[in-house]
Design a protein around this motif. Structure first.
Motif, PDB file in Angstrom:
ATOM      1  N   VAL A 283      34.430 141.547  68.199  1.00  0.00           N
ATOM      2  CA  VAL A 283      35.710 141.007  68.661  1.00  0.00           C
ATOM      3  C   VAL A 283      35.852 141.230  70.163  1.00  0.00           C
ATOM      4  O   VAL A 283      36.318 140.330  70.892  1.00  0.00           O
ATOM      5  CB  VAL A 283      36.871 141.675  67.880  1.00  0.00           C
ATOM      6  N   MET A 284      35.469 142.411  70.648  1.00  0.00           N
ATOM      7  CA  MET A 284      35.566 142.679  72.084  1.00  0.00           C
ATOM      8  C   MET A 284      34.704 141.688  72.874  1.00  0.00           C
ATOM      9  O   MET A 284      35.117 141.173  73.922  1.00  0.00           O
ATOM     10  CB  MET A 284      35.131 144.120  72.392  1.00  0.00           C
TER      11      MET A 284
ATOM     12  N   ARG B  14      46.612 134.832  71.906  1.00  0.00           N
ATOM     13  CA  ARG B  14      47.269 134.993  73.207  1.00  0.00           C
ATOM     14  C   ARG B  14      46.325 135.663  74.202  1.00  0.00           C
ATOM     15  O   ARG B  14      46.260 135.293  75.364  1.00  0.00           O
ATOM     16  CB  ARG B  14      48.529 135.841  73.021  1.00  0.00           C
ATOM     17  N   LEU B  15      45.606 136.635  73.713  1.00  0.00           N
ATOM     18  CA  LEU B  15      44.653 137.318  74.594  1.00  0.00           C
ATOM     19  C   LEU B  15      43.579 136.357  75.080  1.00  0.00           C
ATOM     20  O   LEU B  15      43.115 136.450  76.225  1.00  0.00           O
ATOM     21  CB  LEU B  15      43.988 138.485  73.846  1.00  0.00           C
TER      22      LEU B  15
ATOM     23  N   ILE C 130      32.390 144.895  63.646  1.00  0.00           N
ATOM     24  CA  ILE C 130      33.516 143.996  63.898  1.00  0.00           C
ATOM     25  C   ILE C 130      34.175 144.247  65.256  1.00  0.00           C
ATOM     26  O   ILE C 130      34.543 143.323  65.967  1.00  0.00           O
ATOM     27  CB  ILE C 130      34.545 144.097  62.736  1.00  0.00           C
ATOM     28  N   LYS C 131      34.299 145.521  65.611  1.00  0.00           N
ATOM     29  CA  LYS C 131      35.005 145.826  66.851  1.00  0.00           C
ATOM     30  C   LYS C 131      34.234 145.351  68.089  1.00  0.00           C
ATOM     31  O   LYS C 131      34.799 144.619  68.924  1.00  0.00           O
ATOM     32  CB  LYS C 131      35.285 147.321  66.928  1.00  0.00           C
TER      33      LYS C 131
ATOM     34  N   ASP D 105      46.257 144.989  64.553  1.00  0.00           N
ATOM     35  CA  ASP D 105      45.829 145.352  63.191  1.00  0.00           C
ATOM     36  C   ASP D 105      46.649 146.546  62.703  1.00  0.00           C
ATOM     37  O   ASP D 105      46.282 147.709  62.869  1.00  0.00           O
ATOM     38  CB  ASP D 105      44.338 145.686  63.211  1.00  0.00           C
TER      39      ASP D 105
ATOM     40  N   ALA E 279      41.513 142.171  61.975  1.00  0.00           N
ATOM     41  CA  ALA E 279      40.645 143.015  62.801  1.00  0.00           C
ATOM     42  C   ALA E 279      40.287 142.361  64.128  1.00  0.00           C
ATOM     43  O   ALA E 279      39.616 142.978  64.944  1.00  0.00           O
ATOM     44  CB  ALA E 279      39.368 143.355  62.044  1.00  0.00           C
ATOM     45  N   GLY E 280      40.714 141.082  64.347  1.00  0.00           N
ATOM     46  CA  GLY E 280      40.498 140.538  65.676  1.00  0.00           C
ATOM     47  C   GLY E 280      39.973 139.113  65.736  1.00  0.00           C
ATOM     48  O   GLY E 280      39.803 138.577  66.831  1.00  0.00           O
TER      49      GLY E 280
ATOM     50  N   PHE F  64      41.897 149.412  69.951  1.00  0.00           N
ATOM     51  CA  PHE F  64      41.452 148.100  69.484  1.00  0.00           C
ATOM     52  C   PHE F  64      42.444 147.514  68.483  1.00  0.00           C
ATOM     53  O   PHE F  64      42.780 146.328  68.535  1.00  0.00           O
ATOM     54  CB  PHE F  64      40.061 148.231  68.852  1.00  0.00           C
TER      55      PHE F  64
ATOM     56  N   VAL G  68      44.503 143.964  68.925  1.00  0.00           N
ATOM     57  CA  VAL G  68      44.439 142.782  68.051  1.00  0.00           C
ATOM     58  C   VAL G  68      45.574 142.766  67.037  1.00  0.00           C
ATOM     59  O   VAL G  68      45.642 141.875  66.207  1.00  0.00           O
ATOM     60  CB  VAL G  68      43.075 142.723  67.320  1.00  0.00           C
TER      61      VAL G  68
ATOM     62  N   LEU H 106      36.388 138.379  72.978  1.00  0.00           N
ATOM     63  CA  LEU H 106      37.454 138.357  73.977  1.00  0.00           C
ATOM     64  C   LEU H 106      36.861 138.235  75.378  1.00  0.00           C
ATOM     65  O   LEU H 106      37.387 137.503  76.220  1.00  0.00           O
ATOM     66  CB  LEU H 106      38.297 139.628  73.873  1.00  0.00           C
ATOM     67  N   GLU H 107      35.794 138.961  75.598  1.00  0.00           N
ATOM     68  CA  GLU H 107      35.138 138.909  76.901  1.00  0.00           C
ATOM     69  C   GLU H 107      34.669 137.492  77.222  1.00  0.00           C
ATOM     70  O   GLU H 107      34.839 137.001  78.336  1.00  0.00           O
ATOM     71  CB  GLU H 107      33.918 139.860  76.910  1.00  0.00           C
TER      72      GLU H 107
ATOM     73  N   GLN I  52      53.828 145.538  71.218  1.00  0.00           N
ATOM     74  CA  GLN I  52      54.025 144.129  70.877  1.00  0.00           C
ATOM     75  C   GLN I  52      54.555 143.929  69.472  1.00  0.00           C
ATOM     76  O   GLN I  52      54.787 142.815  69.042  1.00  0.00           O
ATOM     77  CB  GLN I  52      52.706 143.371  71.019  1.00  0.00           C
TER      78      GLN I  52
ATOM     79  N   ARG J  45      48.198 137.459  68.307  1.00  0.00           N
ATOM     80  CA  ARG J  45      47.962 138.322  69.466  1.00  0.00           C
ATOM     81  C   ARG J  45      46.595 138.042  70.086  1.00  0.00           C
ATOM     82  O   ARG J  45      46.429 137.995  71.302  1.00  0.00           O
ATOM     83  CB  ARG J  45      48.056 139.787  69.052  1.00  0.00           C
ATOM     84  N   VAL J  46      45.629 137.768  69.229  1.00  0.00           N
ATOM     85  CA  VAL J  46      44.294 137.490  69.740  1.00  0.00           C
ATOM     86  C   VAL J  46      44.256 136.127  70.422  1.00  0.00           C
ATOM     87  O   VAL J  46      43.643 135.967  71.488  1.00  0.00           O
ATOM     88  CB  VAL J  46      43.256 137.582  68.602  1.00  0.00           C
TER      89      VAL J  46
ATOM     90  N   GLY K 250      43.968 133.186  75.349  1.00  0.00           N
ATOM     91  CA  GLY K 250      44.564 132.071  76.080  1.00  0.00           C
ATOM     92  C   GLY K 250      44.421 130.736  75.364  1.00  0.00           C
ATOM     93  O   GLY K 250      44.310 129.701  76.025  1.00  0.00           O
TER      94      GLY K 250
ATOM     95  N   TRP L  37      39.525 138.724  80.575  1.00  0.00           N
ATOM     96  CA  TRP L  37      39.612 137.838  79.422  1.00  0.00           C
ATOM     97  C   TRP L  37      41.048 137.662  78.955  1.00  0.00           C
ATOM     98  O   TRP L  37      41.382 136.722  78.270  1.00  0.00           O
ATOM     99  CB  TRP L  37      38.761 138.339  78.261  1.00  0.00           C
ATOM    100  N   ASP L  38      41.930 138.629  79.379  1.00  0.00           N
ATOM    101  CA  ASP L  38      43.322 138.462  79.007  1.00  0.00           C
ATOM    102  C   ASP L  38      44.001 137.675  80.111  1.00  0.00           C
ATOM    103  O   ASP L  38      44.058 138.117  81.252  1.00  0.00           O
ATOM    104  CB  ASP L  38      43.965 139.843  78.868  1.00  0.00           C
ATOM    105  N   SER L  39      44.528 136.539  79.763  1.00  0.00           N
ATOM    106  CA  SER L  39      45.160 135.714  80.791  1.00  0.00           C
ATOM    107  C   SER L  39      46.369 136.393  81.386  1.00  0.00           C
ATOM    108  O   SER L  39      46.785 136.105  82.493  1.00  0.00           O
ATOM    109  CB  SER L  39      45.565 134.359  80.191  1.00  0.00           C
TER     110      SER L  39
ATOM    111  N   SER M 249      35.456 141.119  83.150  1.00  0.00           N
ATOM    112  CA  SER M 249      36.096 139.816  83.303  1.00  0.00           C
ATOM    113  C   SER M 249      37.497 139.872  82.729  1.00  0.00           C
ATOM    114  O   SER M 249      37.735 140.552  81.731  1.00  0.00           O
ATOM    115  CB  SER M 249      35.284 138.746  82.560  1.00  0.00           C
TER     116      SER M 249
ATOM    117  N   ARG N 243      35.627 134.788  75.769  1.00  0.00           N
ATOM    118  CA  ARG N 243      36.596 133.744  75.370  1.00  0.00           C
ATOM    119  C   ARG N 243      36.007 132.829  74.308  1.00  0.00           C
ATOM    120  O   ARG N 243      35.982 131.606  74.423  1.00  0.00           O
ATOM    121  CB  ARG N 243      37.021 132.920  76.580  1.00  0.00           C
TER     122      ARG N 243
END
Lengths: 478, 298
Positions: B211-212, B281-282, B207-208, A66, B231-232, A60, A64, B215-216, A92, B278-279, B284, A126-128, A124, B218
């Protein structure tokens, strides 16, 4: 090496211990190899598990970005005992995050494990940037050094214990083997000592049978063999003694036969000369001497004949009833001249209510005459007594005749030889007193033939007592 | 401000405060070391207060309780600044007669006589204004509201958002167990979700998965601290902690000088914005950190 060549026990002990050492060392080596292989597998598995765990923890944070969390993960990882260093590489970001244990076994032996940190797979996309076959893609990697110091100590400890157990087992096996061999070989050593004694001539002793096993049976066989060997040796010695006695007998007989033959030849020549001179008295005297020499020859030949018959069991008895007094007086009269020549006093003691006996007169007289003649022969200026008595022992009525003298006596070791054929007390006796050496042997055989026996008691220098014992009445068919 | 920079400010201040004679000090600063945000705040305090006029007590130190009791009972301090909730609790435990300024403490929605606060929360309107610059054109906002701690009712929040040109969807969530379900309620309905300071809903445990889930679904999260962004959260809007410290120190000086304005609470004067590139970007999305001078975490 000398002990190995000369000791069966040492060879067996060395061989068995070498085999045991080979087996123990082999088993220990296999045991240690298996232990080390399992330990290596466990270590690799643990290191891989830790790497996988750290990858999961880092997933994780790498996702992200971290870095603070990654630093925390790394520092926590090296805070434990096992992980020596950690390197968290985030694809990255720039430099990987590294943490190394500051204390403890940082410089010790380590194994490394590495695990990729993958992007979490989701339902899904979620990462483009993540889709299709590319999902999941790696986010980075975890590389760690896993300390094996504790395992190395455990290996050394285990190896030391294994070696101690192996050495202890070998020692115990050696002691047990030595004890067993000692127990096994002790009867063999005893048997070896026994054979040495036998070799030194001790045929009378026997080896002890410790246990009824193979060695025990071998010992029994040895004992049996020694027993038979003893018997063989006795027979051999007896045969040799008999052969020697016969040789001596031949020499003696040659001498004894030559004497009367010389007399016969000499007096015959003298008789021829005397006849030429016409001296009739001298002729008669010489003829008597020839007659006497002939009688002596006849007596010796008769003795040899009697002995041969006795040896061949061909001697027959002819029992008859006669008066012991008459026979005894006749014998005394016969030997009186001989007794007189040696200055001996001849005494007879006859205490019998009934003087009649029923046995072989000839054999009785021959036996008794031989005893009395010997007593007179070996006694000088002494006394020879002949005592006769009856002894009733149911159901046999015994006649016992004791011939005592005060003569030279017989040594104990020679007393038993007296009754053996061709044997006198010693060779000097033969040379001094003459005789064939068959008289006592023939007398005993005759006495035994009549159901009796002759025994002797004697002391050197004091005289002898020969006792002749036989049944007063024997059956006709004896 | 980097950790090194904060430490460079705090250490001389602590050293000066400790070694100077107690008779010259007038402000007592109580803080807890080891927390970056508190260190930044103490650095801000020490940059404002003249050397020798304040003393710092670390609640993480073993002797902190004895030191704090002795300092408060002596009565030589005229104002105490408590940095962080633990420091505030320690000061409150001694019931000081002198005024106390609480810094870096969340608003618990209940006032206390004598207690002054420099608020830690950035007002909703300020956050929405920052988001407008950071992500132009995205006007659908969502808020997860904890009814037990919320200062505003949903309609009040919606009204405030409308004034800033945003449509606001408020979903109440009173338990961490319903956090992900509540977040899922925003899916497809909002452009981003504002996370207001709430230690019950947003903590190391939640938090984890939060955040997940963002992301799921969007659903970019807008956090309330740099740690949340790291942390995200896609972005974060939070006070400048150094400035909170300076603000607290200036308030203390006014109290010492007898120039108090009588206010019980002051809002943070300066706001910082951070973006987790980074987030974003993830998820989009494309934010514009340059437009607001935001910090970018790569």
């Amino acid at each position: 090496m000398r002990a190995l060549r000369h000791s069966l026990g040492m060879r067996m002990l060395a061989g068995n211990m070498a085999f045991a050492a080979l087996v123990v060392c082999g088993l220990s080596a296999v045991f240690l190899w298996t232990y080390n292989r399992d330990l290596d597998r466990q270590l690799a598995s643990r290191a891989d598990a830790v790497a996988r765990f750290l990858a999961g923890q880092s997933q994780f944070a790498m996702l992200v970005g971290d870095r603070a969390e990654l630093e925390r993960i790394a520092s926590n990882a090296v805070a434990g005992d096992a992980v020596v260093f950690v390197e968290l590489a985030d694809e990255q970001s720039g430099a990987p995050i590294r943490a190394r244990k500051q204390d403890g076994p940082a410089g010790g032996p380590t194994i490394e494990a590495e695990h990729a940190v993958l992007r979490p797979a989701t339902e899904s996309a979620w990462d483009s940037n993540a889709s299709g076959a590319e999902n999941p893609r790696p986010l980075g990697s975890v590389r760690l050094g896993f300390s094996t110091a504790r395992e190395r100590r455990a290996r050394l400890h285990f190896a030391a214990i294994t070696a101690a157990i192996a050495i202890g087992s070998l020692l115990i096996a050696a002691l047990a083997q030595a004890w067993q061999l000692r127990t096994l070989l002790r009867p063999l050593q005893s048997l070896a000592q026994f054979t040495r004694r036998v070799a030194e001539g001790d045929l009378g002793s026997r080896a002890e049978v410790v246990r009824p096993d193979e060695v025990g049976r071998l010992t029994l066989a040895f004992n049996s063999m020694v027993e038979k060997l003893g018997a063989t040796l006795v027979s051999k010695e007896a045969a040799e003694a008999a052969a020697a006695a016969k040789s001596r007998f031949l020499a003696t007989m040659s001498h004894e036969l030559r004497t009367p033959l010389n007399a016969v030849i000499g007096y015959s020549q003298l008789l021829q000369e005397t006849c030429q001179d016409g001296d009739a008295e001298a002729v008669i005297r010489d003829l008597r001497r020839i007659e006497k020499a002939g009688e002596m020859l006849l007596q010796m030949v008769n003795q040899v004949l009697d002995f041969s018959k006795a040896e061949a069991n061909e001697m027959l008895l002819h029992p008859e009833t006669f008066s012991i007094d008459e026979v005894l007086h006749g014998i005394v009269d016969t030997v009186r001249p001989m007794a007189g020549r040696n200055g001996n006093r001849l005494v007879t003691q006859v205490g019998l209510d009934d003087g009649l006996v029923h046995t072989d007169l000839t054999r009785f007289r021959q036996s008794l005459l031989n005893l009395v003649a010997n007593a007179c022969k070996f006694t000088h200026n002494g006394e020879v007594s002949v005592a006769v008595r009856r002894e009733r022992r149911d159901p046999v009525d015994w006649l016992v005749v004791n011939v005592r003298d005060t003569g030279i006596g017989i040594a104990p070791e020679q007393q038993e030889k007296l009754f053996q054929a061709f044997t006198q007390a010693d060779s000097s006796t033969t040379r001094k007193y003459g005789g064939t050496g068959l008289g006592l042997a023939i007398s005993r055989k005759m006495c035994r033939l009549m159901g009796g026996d002759i025994s002797v008691e004697s002391e050197v220098g004091k005289g002898s007592n020969f006792e002749m014992r036989f049944p007063a009445r024997i059956s006709e068919d004896t | 401000m980097s950790r090194l920079g904060v430490t460079a400010l705090v250490v001389p201040a602590v050293f000066a405060a400790v070694v100077l004679p107690a008779s010259r000090t007038s402000v007592l600063v109580v803080s807890e070391s080891g927390v970056d945000a508190y260190n930044e705040a103490v650095g801000g305090i020490s940059s404002v207060l003249p050397a020798g006029t304040f003393r710092v007590i670390d609640t993480a130190a073993k002797t902190s309780d004895r030191d704090l009791r002795g300092a408060l009972e002596d009565g030589e301090y005229r104002v105490a600044i408590a940095v962080g909730s633990r420091a505030l609790a320690a000061v409150r435990a001694h019931h000081p007669a002198e005024p106390v300024i609480a810094a870096m403490v969340l608003d618990e929605n209940h006032e206390e006589p004598g207690l002054r606060r420099v608020a830690l929360e950035v007002h909703v309107t300020a956050q929405l204004a920052a988001m407008r610059s950071l992500w132009p054109g995205r006007t659908r906002a969502g808020i997860l509201r904890n009814p037990a701690l919320a200062r505003y009712a949903p309609d009040q929040l919606e009204s405030l958002a409308r004034k800033e040109g945003f449509s606001l969807l408020v979903i109440d969530c009173d338990s961490p167990a319903r956090l992900l379900t509540a977040l899922g309620g925003f899916k497809g309905k909002v452009d981003f979700v504002l996370c207001l300071p709430d230690p019950e809903l947003y903590n190391a445990v939640t938090i984890k998965p939060l955040v997940m889930a963002s992301l799921e679904h969007r659903l970019p999260l807008v956090g309330f601290s740099p740690a949340f962004v790291r942390a995200g959260a896609a972005a974060g809007i939070f006070p400048d902690y150094g400035d909170v410290g300076r603000q607290s120190a200036e308030w203390a000086l006014r109290l010492v000088r007898g120039e108090d304005r009588g206010a019980e609470k002051e809002s943070p004067r300066k706001v910082r914005i951070a973006v987790n590139q980074r987030v974003t970007r993830l998820e989009g999305i494309e934010l514009h950190p340059d437009a607001v001078g935001a910090e970018v975490y790569r």
